[in-house]
Design an enzyme around this catalytic site. Structure first.
Site, short mmCIF file in Angstrom:
data_model
loop_
_atom_site.label_atom_id
_atom_site.label_comp_id
_atom_site.label_asym_id
_atom_site.label_seq_id
_atom_site.Cartn_x
_atom_site.Cartn_y
_atom_site.Cartn_z
N SER A 46 40.23 35.79 33.99
CA SER A 46 40.38 37.12 34.55
C SER A 46 39.46 38.09 34.19
O SER A 46 39.23 38.11 32.94
CB SER A 46 42.04 37.39 34.00
OG SER A 46 42.61 38.33 34.62
N GLU A 47 39.01 38.73 34.93
CA GLU A 47 37.86 39.71 34.74
C GLU A 47 37.98 40.79 33.56
O GLU A 47 37.02 41.09 33.20
CB GLU A 47 36.91 39.90 35.82
CG GLU A 47 37.25 40.94 36.67
CD GLU A 47 38.13 40.37 37.91
OE1 GLU A 47 38.63 39.11 37.97
OE2 GLU A 47 38.42 41.10 38.87
N ASN A 48 39.15 41.07 33.48
CA ASN A 48 39.67 42.09 32.51
C ASN A 48 39.89 41.46 31.00
O ASN A 48 39.92 42.35 30.05
CB ASN A 48 40.94 42.94 32.86
CG ASN A 48 42.03 41.60 32.88
OD1 ASN A 48 41.97 40.79 33.68
ND2 ASN A 48 43.28 42.03 32.68
#
Lengths: 208, 232
Positions: A46-48
């Site tokens: 998840s890119e966060n």
């Protein structure tokens, strides 16, 4: 019969390979997580700032400090790790993620993709999409074959502002599966009862 | 002994706020946002801000409250959906906006904090983002030049911190916070739990205190934007 959203997600899940690190975009791509084959060990990024994303939480598990890139509450699993945004995109831009599955508004026959902006209409932003298509090893797009008016979304050239150029490898639509190859798109699979001629009729891009 | 500890966000921001300044604000969506500092900036009424932040909160929480009060002149962000007031101000030409790809934004901040004025990236080549930027080929691939970013002030949210400013973040509330802490002239951090020096494991510190100038402990609402549950 064209595929439903769920069936498109299930078909896209067949793109996953054992040991893959995968980033799933918002919308139908998020549903792909429900169809990961039991015999394939896949880690979701998840890119966060998270590797090893778990399922949505129960009421008791909800944690405001734990969300996915779509801002939904999620959970961690045994292998989870957390990191900063810069480290997250080092993974993405640096080519360490095996596969990105994302949605699109338009894809062109040369692999160009547009999925972040409709001038004068939609002001949201590209988020991590430009980084993902530029950096991830393989890019699979999941999208409807045509828009609500029945017009093709697989085009000779994109009309909307681009997210990336020449980056798409494969497209899963409600009508079938197409690969971006030299000279255009190649039909590799049709949904049940959909004929190649149906796909050709619904596609503006050159089919080779 | 230098004292970095302040009693409230308002006191921690005392003397730092100037109209027209550039502020970095950590967070992704509403997760890990410096909500106490944002509220204090709202109360103090500082105006014409350029705000560097991945998102812009929601209409009534986070950076959204600075938007409502017309305190923001320009946003540098990657995604601003879910904020109607933002869209309204932008489409009316009342608000300036610079979109950055999320990874480019993170790296620009990292570079700014590390003393690196620019770097080349493949992200955005052939798109609107590349317009007007230097292009350069390396090993047969085209890249664009992106500049490092710095700010007058960074407002950062951490989970735990000590009185020296050493910080530990929690889960995905980390996001842009560690990079932003390095990239501003002054960094103000709000934590849920402030401990004495020596209480944090030195091996477990995410941001060393050298990057932190002021620190304040407070109670956080930690609002959830999209509560999504599984059905068992």
């Amino acid at each position: 019969m064209p595929w439903t959203r769920e069936q498109m997600a299930a078909r896209a899940a067949e793109e996953l390979e054992d040991g893959f690190y995968v980033n799933l975009g918002i919308g139908i791509p998020t549903l792909v997580a429900n169809y990961i084959p039991a015999d394939k060990d896949v880690t979701l990024q998840s890119e966060n700032g998270m590797l090893g994303m778990g399922p949505f939480p129960t009421e008791a598990e909800v944690d405001p400090d734990l969300i996915n890139a779509g801002k939904q509450t999620i959970t961690q699993i045994k292998r989870s790790s957390y990191f900063s945004s810069a480290d997250s995109f080092a993974m993405i831009r640096g080519g360490h993620i095996d596969l990105s599955i994302l949605g699109a508004m338009e894809v062109a026959e040369n692999g160009d993709i547009a999925n972040w902006m409709i001038p004068g209409k939609m002001v949201k932003g590209m988020g991590g999409a430009m980084d993902l298509v530029a950096g991830v090893k393989r890019v699979v797009v999941v999208m409807d074959h045509t828009n609500k008016a029945g017009e093709p979304k697989l085009l000779k050239r994109c009309t909307l502002p681009l997210t990336g150029t020449g980056v798409v490898d494969r497209i899963v639509t409600n009508l079938g599966v197409l690969d971006v190859v030299e000279g255009g798109l190649k039909i590799v699979e049709c949904a049940p009862e959909v004929r190649e001629a149906d796909i050709r009729a619904a596609t503006e891009a050159a089919i080779v | 002994m230098v004292n970095k500890v302040y009693a409230s966000a308002a006191e921690a921001l005392d003397g730092l706020l100037v109209d027209g300044m550039t502020v970095m604000a950590g967070g992704f969506g509403l997760c890990g946002i410096p909500e106490l500092c944002i509220a204090a900036m709202h109360d103090k009424g500082v105006r014409d801000l350029t705000v560097i932040s991945n998102n812009c909160g929601v209409d009534d929480f986070g950076l959204g409250i600075l938007l409502q009060a017309r305190q923001i002149k320009k946003m540098v962000s990657s995604y601003v959906g879910e904020n109607k007031e933002f869209e309204r101000q932008y489409l009316n030409g009342e608000l300036d906006l610079e979109f950055n790809p999320q990874g480019t934004l993170a790296e620009r901040i990292r570079a700014g904090g590390a003393g690196i004025p620019g770097f080349y990236t493949k992200t955005g080549v052939g798109t609107l983002v590349a317009e007007g930027k230097e292009h350069k080929d390396f090993d047969g691939e085209t890249y664009i030049l992106e500049r490092g970013l710095t700010a007058d002030l960074a407002i950062v949210k951490a989970w735990k911190g000590d009185t020296d400013g050493n910080l530990v973040f929690r889960k995905t509330a980390r996001n842009f916070n560690p990079e932003m802490a390095t990239a501003a002239r002054v960094t103000v951090v709000e934590v849920e739990e402030l401990v004495e020096v020596g209480e944090l494991d030195p091996d477990g510190i995410h941001t060393p205190g050298i990057f932190v100038h002021r620190i304040v402990q407070g109670a956080h609402e930690k609002r959830i934007e999209k509560r999504t549950l599984r059905e068992d």
